[in-house]
Enzyme design. Structure first.
Site: not given
Ligand code: 5GP
Ligand code: ZN
Length: 112
Positions: A5, A8, A47, A87, A93, A98, A100, A102
């Site tokens: 992950c 993680c 996680h 998301n 999307g 894991h 999170h 935004h």
């Molecule tokens: P999701 O689409 O899963 O809600 O959002 C994942 C977010 O993680 C995306 O906005 C993407 O830009 C961000 N992200 C992906 N890989 C990394 C990384 O290695 N470091 C950071 N800081 N953000 C990441």
């Molecule tokens: Zn995780």
């Protein structure tokens, strides 16, 4: 901690991030591909994949995360407001599985 992950690994420090806050329950770091002037990710240290997997044991960390959002927004100078997005699943999307939140804001944020 889940071995494959990404978040993680960021939480454990094995992958670097631009970390702006952490406490015993959450970490907060800058999104690597920001979609707004301010784009933070608020991430529970424990996680679990998404809201689909949220259990009663996660209630406290989710409440804590929500309560931290306005605090973080204020610290980032988002005086006129901010947007939050969670998301959930591929169809929602989600690309990092894991959970999170935004946190987005800044002058260029368009209507939704
Ligand atoms: P999701 O689409 O899963 O809600 O959002 C994942 C977010 O993680 C995306 O906005 C993407 O830009 C961000 N992200 C992906 N890989 C990394 C990384 O290695 N470091 C950071 N800081 N953000 C990441
Ligand atoms: Zn995780």
């Amino acid at each position: 901690m889940v071995d494959d992950c990404l978040f993680c690994k960021i939480i454990s420090g094995s992958i670097p991030s631009d970390m702006i806050y952490q406490d015993d329950q959450i970490v907060v770091f800058k999104d690597i591909n920001p979609k707004a002037e301010v784009h933070l990710l608020v991430v529970p240290k424990e996680h679990f994949e998404s809201l689909n997997e949220m259990q009663p044991q996660h209630d406290a960390v989710m409440a804590h995360s929500l309560r931290m959002l306005p605090v973080l927004a204020k610290q980032q100078g988002l005086d006129t407001g901010f947007r939050t997005i969670i998301n959930t699943g591929k169809g929602g999307g989600q690309v990092v599985f894991h959970l999170h939140i935004h946190l987005l804001g800044g002058s260029s944020l368009a209507g939704f």
